[in-house]
Each structure stands twice: as C-alpha cells, then as structure tokens.
Enzyme design. Structure first.
Site, PDB file in Angstrom:
ATOM      1  N   HIS A  34       0.847  -1.190   0.000  1.00 25.49           N
ATOM      2  CA  HIS A  34       0.000   0.000   0.000  1.00 25.49           C
ATOM      3  C   HIS A  34       0.883   1.240   0.000  1.00 25.49           C
ATOM      4  O   HIS A  34       2.108   1.142   0.082  1.00 25.49           O
ATOM      5  CB  HIS A  34      -0.989  -0.014   1.158  1.00 25.49           C
ATOM      6  CG  HIS A  34      -0.387   0.032   2.527  1.00 25.49           C
ATOM      7  ND1 HIS A  34       0.387  -0.986   3.050  1.00 25.49           N
ATOM      8  CD2 HIS A  34      -0.436   0.978   3.518  1.00 25.49           C
ATOM      9  CE1 HIS A  34       0.766  -0.680   4.277  1.00 25.49           C
ATOM     10  NE2 HIS A  34       0.298   0.514   4.584  1.00 25.49           N
ATOM     11  N   HIS A  63       1.310   3.977   2.011  1.00 25.87           N
ATOM     12  CA  HIS A  63       1.779   4.750   3.160  1.00 25.87           C
ATOM     13  C   HIS A  63       3.303   4.939   3.128  1.00 25.87           C
ATOM     14  O   HIS A  63       4.037   4.026   2.762  1.00 25.87           O
ATOM     15  CB  HIS A  63       1.335   4.088   4.459  1.00 25.87           C
ATOM     16  CG  HIS A  63      -0.109   4.323   4.778  1.00 25.87           C
ATOM     17  ND1 HIS A  63      -0.770   3.637   5.772  1.00 25.87           N
ATOM     18  CD2 HIS A  63      -1.025   5.176   4.242  1.00 25.87           C
ATOM     19  CE1 HIS A  63      -2.033   4.064   5.828  1.00 25.87           C
ATOM     20  NE2 HIS A  63      -2.200   4.985   4.913  1.00 25.87           N
ATOM     21  N   HIS A  85       6.008   2.480   4.015  1.00 22.19           N
ATOM     22  CA  HIS A  85       6.064   1.256   3.208  1.00 22.19           C
ATOM     23  C   HIS A  85       6.669   1.497   1.826  1.00 22.19           C
ATOM     24  O   HIS A  85       7.058   0.536   1.161  1.00 22.19           O
ATOM     25  CB  HIS A  85       4.665   0.653   3.059  1.00 22.19           C
ATOM     26  CG  HIS A  85       4.109   0.158   4.360  1.00 22.19           C
ATOM     27  ND1 HIS A  85       4.048  -1.178   4.683  1.00 22.19           N
ATOM     28  CD2 HIS A  85       3.629   0.822   5.439  1.00 22.19           C
ATOM     29  CE1 HIS A  85       3.543  -1.307   5.916  1.00 22.19           C
ATOM     30  NE2 HIS A  85       3.298  -0.107   6.385  1.00 22.19           N
ATOM     31  N   ASP A 110      -0.097  -4.042   6.268  1.00 20.02           N
ATOM     32  CA  ASP A 110      -0.785  -3.607   7.484  1.00 20.02           C
ATOM     33  C   ASP A 110      -2.231  -4.097   7.555  1.00 20.02           C
ATOM     34  O   ASP A 110      -3.046  -3.521   8.273  1.00 20.02           O
ATOM     35  CB  ASP A 110      -0.776  -2.074   7.572  1.00 20.02           C
ATOM     36  CG  ASP A 110       0.595  -1.513   7.912  1.00 20.02           C
ATOM     37  OD1 ASP A 110       1.528  -2.292   8.114  1.00 20.02           O
ATOM     38  OD2 ASP A 110       0.720  -0.273   7.956  1.00 20.02           O
ATOM     39  N   HIS A 161       4.804  -4.711  10.984  1.00 23.77           N
ATOM     40  CA  HIS A 161       5.055  -3.992  12.234  1.00 23.77           C
ATOM     41  C   HIS A 161       5.172  -4.949  13.414  1.00 23.77           C
ATOM     42  O   HIS A 161       4.556  -6.018  13.437  1.00 23.77           O
ATOM     43  CB  HIS A 161       3.922  -2.996  12.531  1.00 23.77           C
ATOM     44  CG  HIS A 161       3.901  -1.820  11.614  1.00 23.77           C
ATOM     45  ND1 HIS A 161       4.682  -0.709  11.808  1.00 23.77           N
ATOM     46  CD2 HIS A 161       3.186  -1.584  10.495  1.00 23.77           C
ATOM     47  CE1 HIS A 161       4.449   0.167  10.853  1.00 23.77           C
ATOM     48  NE2 HIS A 161       3.535  -0.346  10.033  1.00 23.77           N
TER      49      HIS A 161
END
Length: 252
Positions: A68, A70, A73, A143, A181
C-alpha cells in the site's frame, strides 16, 4: 512445506526470507530465490538498511513489492530503484501515490521472485487499495493482518476488513504471516480483554512477553496461530469486527 528456521534464517517453501527492523517498529522483508539469485524487497520504509543487508549477503535486488501507499512502506522505493535498477510493483488503486511504480496489480494477477510464483490478493480496509502477496508458505500482508491484530481502518470499512481477513484465513494454517510492524505485545493485551476465556491467547501472550523481554521479534506468525488467537480474524460478523476495531483504537 511450512515456515521453519534454519541457522537463524526464515525459510518458506521456496524463498529465504530476511527481516530488517527499521524506524520504531517497522519490518522490511527481503525474499530471496536461491536458484535464480533474484531478491524482492517488500514494503521498504527506508533504503540504506536494505541495500546494506543485500550487499552483505551478496543478493541482487530485482524488484520491490509494495502492499500500500503509506510512506513507511514506500519511502525507500526511489533510492533502492536508483541503486539497483529494480522494478516496483504495487496496488493498481494506489499506483498514483507510489513512487517509481512500474507495474500496478490487483487480485488475480501473479508476481514472481525467480522460480517462486505468488498471487495478488485484494485486501482493502487499512487503505482503499491495499493488497497482499501470497507465495507458497509465505504471506506478505503489509498492514492488513498483524500478529493478534489488524490494521486501523484509515480509508476502508469494517465490512472490507472482515472480507479481507476472511480471504487470508482461507490460506493453509502453516503459511507464514510476514506483517510489517512489531505490534504483537500491544495487540495481545487487547486480545486478552476481547476474549478473556481464550486460553490460547493467554498462552501466546505469555510467550510474546518473554520474547520481547529477550529483545526478540514476534513475527512472522502463521495463519493457524492467527485463526486461534487473533480477535479480529475470530470476529463472527462485520458488527463484531467493527466493535473490536473501535475498542482497540481506544485501548490503552
């Protein structure tokens, strides 16, 4: 063949996988196919530790796989691409937000790391166009799915997350879950309140606390372990997942 550890390395069915901890709690993954020498970088928040690890191992980085858009990332995309000439693959719905993207993919598409073929799974919820990459024995889920948790619903809905987690829970139990994470200890504290009578959660959290006290990482997990101990994958319907996500958002 499932996940196992060989001389401190994480080894899936066809890929050797290396964890690179960065920032405060991010994990970047290197996935290496020994037969071809190809190496993929999954969700590089930053570049320098990735380039250093690949150089130390003598691995040739040929591609980046983004789950994705973000920044934690994709932040290393440009520098890694400039240094290696690799290609960048990411979700079609978020392609405009991803630096250096060469190929935009969605569910039904395939990706290859040398001889290892993976399929793309659409898993919106955390973001609108989030995807995961499923290889034999290894799931790179960004995530969407965490150890005993799931991503916050920043752009998507509880209904989307419920469906996304359902897709991932359909994978074989032994599949390694390579999330992005180190949230497991916090997730476990909430899981104990969500399902206080679940002895599997209690046992897992005790193990997690011991691992963290020793300075050890708690991921990867496995699909089977998440099915048994993750309160979000265990939600019976969208309403229960939504309630649990709201409770976790406010949990301290």
């Amino acid at each position: 063949m499932g996940l196992h550890v060989e001389h401190g390395r994480l080894v899936g069915a066809m890929l050797e996988i290396v964890r690179i901890p960065v920032l405060s709690d991010n994990y970047i993954w290197l996935a290496h196919d020994a037969a071809s020498g190809e190496t993929a970088v999954i969700d590089p928040a930053v570049a320098e530790p990735v380039l250093a690890e690949a150089k130390a191992r003598g691995w040739r980085i040929t591609q980046i796989l983004n789950t994705h858009w973000h920044p934690d990332h994709v932040g290393g995309n440009a520098e890694i691409k400039a240094a290696t000439g690799c290609t960048v693959t990411g979700p079609v719905e978020e392609a405009a937000k991803i630096t250096g993207i060469d190929r935009a993919v969605s569910e039904g598409d395939t990706v290859r790391i040398g001889s290892a073929e993976g399929r793309v799974i659409d898993v919106p919820g955390h973001t609108a166009g989030h995807i995961a990459y499923s290889f034999e024995g290894a799931l790179f889920c960004g995530d969407t799915l965490f150890a005993m948790g799931c991503g916050r619903l920043f752009e998507g809905t509880a209904a989307q997350m419920f469906d996304s987690l359902g897709k991932l829970m359909a994978l074989p139990d032994e599949t390694g879950v390579y999330c992005a994470h180190e949230y497991t200890e916090s997730n476990g504290r909430y899981a104990l309140t969500a399902e206080p009578e679940n002895t599997a959660i209690a046992a897992r959290q005790a193990e997690v606390l011991a691992m963290r006290a020793r300075g050890e990482p708690t991921v990867p997990s496995t699909i089977g372990l998440e099915r048994a101990t993750n309160p979000f994958t265990r939600a019976q319907d969208v309403a229960e997942l939504a309630a649990r996500r709201t409770a976790k958002d406010n949990f301290r």
